[in-house]
Write an enzyme that holds these catalytic residues in place. Structure first.
Site, PDB file in Angstrom:
ATOM      1  N   ARG A 123     -24.899 -49.688  66.138  1.00 29.50           N
ATOM      2  CA  ARG A 123     -24.151 -48.508  65.692  1.00 29.50           C
ATOM      3  C   ARG A 123     -22.789 -48.350  66.352  1.00 29.50           C
ATOM      4  NH1 ARG A 123     -27.875 -43.585  65.915  1.00 29.50           N
ATOM      5  NH2 ARG A 123     -26.477 -42.703  64.377  1.00 29.50           N
ATOM      6  N   GLN A 129     -19.881 -49.332  60.622  1.00 28.28           N
ATOM      7  CA  GLN A 129     -20.000 -47.889  60.380  1.00 28.28           C
ATOM      8  C   GLN A 129     -20.342 -47.532  58.942  1.00 28.28           C
ATOM      9  OE1 GLN A 129     -16.876 -45.429  62.018  1.00 28.28           O
ATOM     10  NE2 GLN A 129     -17.241 -46.278  64.042  1.00 28.28           N
ATOM     11  N   ASP A 132     -24.078 -47.584  58.410  1.00 27.35           N
ATOM     12  CA  ASP A 132     -24.905 -46.823  59.348  1.00 27.35           C
ATOM     13  C   ASP A 132     -25.683 -45.710  58.637  1.00 27.35           C
ATOM     14  OD1 ASP A 132     -26.031 -45.420  61.396  1.00 27.35           O
ATOM     15  OD2 ASP A 132     -24.194 -45.248  62.584  1.00 27.35           O
ATOM     16  N   SER A 135     -26.761 -42.585  60.706  1.00 26.89           N
ATOM     17  CA  SER A 135     -25.750 -41.533  60.808  1.00 26.89           C
ATOM     18  C   SER A 135     -25.620 -40.753  59.505  1.00 26.89           C
ATOM     19  CB  SER A 135     -24.379 -42.119  61.171  1.00 26.89           C
ATOM     20  OG  SER A 135     -24.354 -42.487  62.527  1.00 26.89           O
ATOM     21  N   TYR A 230     -26.419 -43.848  73.220  1.00 30.80           N
ATOM     22  CA  TYR A 230     -27.592 -42.976  73.229  1.00 30.80           C
ATOM     23  C   TYR A 230     -27.818 -42.363  74.608  1.00 30.80           C
ATOM     24  CZ  TYR A 230     -28.899 -45.067  68.758  1.00 30.80           C
ATOM     25  OH  TYR A 230     -28.926 -45.468  67.452  1.00 30.80           O
TER      26      TYR A 230
HETATM   27  P1  NAD Z   1     -30.031 -39.459  68.667  1.00 34.75           P
HETATM   28  O1  NAD Z   1     -30.556 -39.009  67.354  1.00 34.75           O
HETATM   29  O2  NAD Z   1     -30.681 -40.581  69.377  1.00 34.75           O
HETATM   30  O3  NAD Z   1     -30.025 -38.199  69.679  1.00 34.75           O
HETATM   31  C1  NAD Z   1     -29.421 -36.983  69.361  1.00 34.75           C
HETATM   32  C2  NAD Z   1     -28.794 -36.382  70.610  1.00 34.75           C
HETATM   33  O4  NAD Z   1     -29.809 -35.928  71.491  1.00 34.75           O
HETATM   34  C3  NAD Z   1     -27.927 -37.350  71.409  1.00 34.75           C
HETATM   35  O5  NAD Z   1     -26.618 -36.851  71.446  1.00 34.75           O
HETATM   36  C4  NAD Z   1     -28.594 -37.357  72.788  1.00 34.75           C
HETATM   37  O6  NAD Z   1     -27.655 -37.485  73.838  1.00 34.75           O
HETATM   38  C5  NAD Z   1     -29.293 -36.013  72.802  1.00 34.75           C
HETATM   39  N1  NAD Z   1     -30.343 -35.875  73.811  1.00 34.75           N
HETATM   40  C6  NAD Z   1     -31.278 -36.770  74.217  1.00 34.75           C
HETATM   41  N2  NAD Z   1     -32.049 -36.259  75.201  1.00 34.75           N
HETATM   42  C7  NAD Z   1     -31.602 -35.005  75.429  1.00 34.75           C
HETATM   43  C8  NAD Z   1     -31.990 -33.970  76.325  1.00 34.75           C
HETATM   44  N3  NAD Z   1     -32.999 -34.127  77.183  1.00 34.75           N
HETATM   45  N4  NAD Z   1     -31.312 -32.810  76.292  1.00 34.75           N
HETATM   46  C9  NAD Z   1     -30.289 -32.623  75.429  1.00 34.75           C
HETATM   47  N5  NAD Z   1     -29.874 -33.568  74.553  1.00 34.75           N
HETATM   48  C10 NAD Z   1     -30.514 -34.741  74.559  1.00 34.75           C
HETATM   49  O7  NAD Z   1     -28.500 -39.786  68.586  1.00 34.75           O
HETATM   50  P2  NAD Z   1     -27.548 -40.059  67.333  1.00 34.75           P
HETATM   51  O8  NAD Z   1     -27.101 -38.787  66.777  1.00 34.75           O
HETATM   52  O9  NAD Z   1     -28.228 -40.997  66.413  1.00 34.75           O
HETATM   53  O10 NAD Z   1     -26.334 -40.788  68.004  1.00 34.75           O
HETATM   54  C11 NAD Z   1     -26.148 -40.822  69.386  1.00 34.75           C
HETATM   55  C12 NAD Z   1     -24.807 -41.328  69.758  1.00 34.75           C
HETATM   56  O11 NAD Z   1     -24.465 -42.540  69.136  1.00 34.75           O
HETATM   57  C13 NAD Z   1     -23.713 -40.366  69.447  1.00 34.75           C
HETATM   58  O12 NAD Z   1     -22.834 -40.383  70.532  1.00 34.75           O
HETATM   59  C14 NAD Z   1     -23.049 -40.961  68.296  1.00 34.75           C
HETATM   60  O13 NAD Z   1     -21.717 -40.535  68.183  1.00 34.75           O
HETATM   61  C15 NAD Z   1     -23.165 -42.400  68.652  1.00 34.75           C
HETATM   62  N6  NAD Z   1     -22.916 -43.166  67.477  1.00 34.75           N
HETATM   63  C16 NAD Z   1     -21.848 -43.960  67.530  1.00 34.75           C
HETATM   64  C17 NAD Z   1     -21.504 -44.667  66.413  1.00 34.75           C
HETATM   65  C18 NAD Z   1     -20.306 -45.541  66.453  1.00 34.75           C
HETATM   66  O14 NAD Z   1     -19.693 -45.691  67.472  1.00 34.75           O
HETATM   67  N7  NAD Z   1     -19.964 -46.132  65.347  1.00 34.75           N
HETATM   68  C19 NAD Z   1     -22.263 -44.582  65.274  1.00 34.75           C
HETATM   69  C20 NAD Z   1     -23.373 -43.752  65.270  1.00 34.75           C
HETATM   70  C21 NAD Z   1     -23.692 -43.045  66.397  1.00 34.75           C
END
Ligand code: NAD
Length: 385
Positions: A123, A129, A132, A135, A230
């Protein structure tokens, strides 16, 4: 002869999405592919067979779809009857959850089927992207979770001044500021709520602020940035500190939407029964993380809505993207077509295992499980993989 790509009708209960939409067909046909669509595949998303025909696809019966397609596109992993229809040399692409169902991967490998899973996309690779699907679907989920919360809450979200009195804005807390959480912040703000948000990855503070939310900063500073963007799981000490402080914050909220996940683990517990007991009657919790593994709220029950003795409604919706099937299918179609086209050369599937996306997403091929993460799960305990 052009390679035939089949779009399956989803059979999982409650699944209304479809892997491809008519607007996405053009790119595949331009790449020399022929698209077959299983009759009724778009029904759940209100896309008639005729719309697929108008876009250049052939609508076919189930038997024909599986007999003729070199690649089957789908949303969810195939169910038993569909698995037995797949044959050697055929590829199946979807959100196959290989880490949650390694046994299915072994079955597919044994049948000579190439399994390609969208949830294994790297990701952080910017080129990936458009592929994805995690997302795109989390985005739909984050939006819909806020609408459910607003619909369940017996008061206004915005500040409203009328001749009949003034409504106070709702205080909405978003726990977990990933893709779903960011969309939830934006949606709740657009509805006029006062939004705060919290995450264990410090970099999310700025993202929350830029969308108009207040970032909840706990006195105990926790940085649980893990790999690949993550979060990592918290230590028991961090978790205890977090819980005590969050309990206080939660007590002042009208609405709490939880989206927190840690890859490969059960979701972290963020809203305890004690925290719920402190909330005011009429408050609402929407737990997006709830599944059979548990959720972010101690009291949520996956797929159900409950009302506690102190009048707090806890909603734990199943498959939110399926409740907005037209939009989620539109985005998913873009994701799956981009992934497929990344693996097609001269109108045929050409897997290059040196290429990052192929390497990550092809789970089974040539009669074997090729993904290391799944191989590990299948290795006998204590034995070599
Ligand atoms: P996810 O569904 O795994 O988790 C959702 C959120 O829960 C995350 O932000 C995580 O930090 C948070 N979390 C975990 N444990 C926690 C706790 N104990 N208390 C509070 N919050 C907690 O994550 P996601 O939405 O699938 O994506 C995570 C990251 O990956 C994001 O930063 C996203 O921007 C990044 N991402 C990057 C790209 C890219 O660079 N192209 C693409 C997709 C996602």
């Amino acid at each position: 002869m052009p390679m035939k790509v089949g779009v399956a009708r989803e059979t999982t209960a409650g699944e209304r999405r479809v892997a491809l939409v008519p607007e996405a067909l053009g790119k595949l046909t331009a790449a020399g592919l022929e698209v077959l669509v299983e009759a009724g595949a778009g029904d759940g998303a209100m896309i008639p067979d005729q719309a697929f025909k108008d876009a250049g696809a052939s609508v076919v019966a189930t038997d024909e779809l599986y007999a003729q397609s070199a690649v089957i596109l789908r949303v969810q992993k195939p169910a038993g009857a569909e698995v037995s229809r797949l044959r050697s040399g055929q590829a199946v692409v979807g959100l196959l959850s290989p880490l949650l169902d390694a046994a299915l991967m072994q079955t597919l490998a044994g049948a000579g089927v190439t399994a390609i899973s969208l949830d294994a996309i790297p990701r952080t690779l910017s080129r990936a992207q458009t592929m994805d699907a995690l997302s795109s679907q989390a985005n739909v989920g984050g939006y819909k979770a806020v609408l459910i919360a607003a619909n369940t809450y017996g008061r206004y979200f915005p500040l409203l001044t009328t001749a009949a009195g003034t409504a106070k804005p709702a205080n909405v807390l978003i726990l977990g500021i990933g893709v779903a959480g960011l969309q939830a912040i934006g949606t709740a703000r657009r509805l006029g709520a006062v939004v705060s948000a919290y995450d264990v990855r410090p970099e999310t503070a700025e993202q929350a602020l830029s969308l108009g939310a207040k970032f909840v900063k706990l006195k105990t500073s926790i940085d649980a940035t893990g790999s690949g963007g993550y979060a990592r799981a918290l230590t028991p000490e961090e978790q205890a500190a977090q819980q005590a402080e969050l309990n206080e914050v939660i007590g002042n909220q009208d609405v709490v939407i939880t989206t927190a996940q840690v890859p490969g683990r059960k979701p972290p517990l963020l809203v305890t029964a004690a925290a719920v007991a402190n909330m005011r009657p009429g408050s609402v919790i929407v737990d997006m993380a709830a599944s059979a593994l548990g959720g972010n709220c101690e009291l949520s029950r996956a797929g159900e809505t409950i009302v506690t003795d102190n009048g707090v409604t806890i909603v734990a919706p199943d498959n939110l993207p399926a409740s907005m099937p037209a939009s989620s299918s539109q985005f998913y179609a873009r994701n799956i077509s981009s992934l497929l086209l990344n693996m097609v050369k001269d109108g045929a599937l050409a897997l290059d295992f040196e290429e990052e996306v192929t390497k990550a997403t092809v789970i089974t091929h040539g009669g074997a499980v090729v993904a290391e993460s799944v191989k590990k799960l299948l290795a006998p305990a204590g034995g070599a993989a």
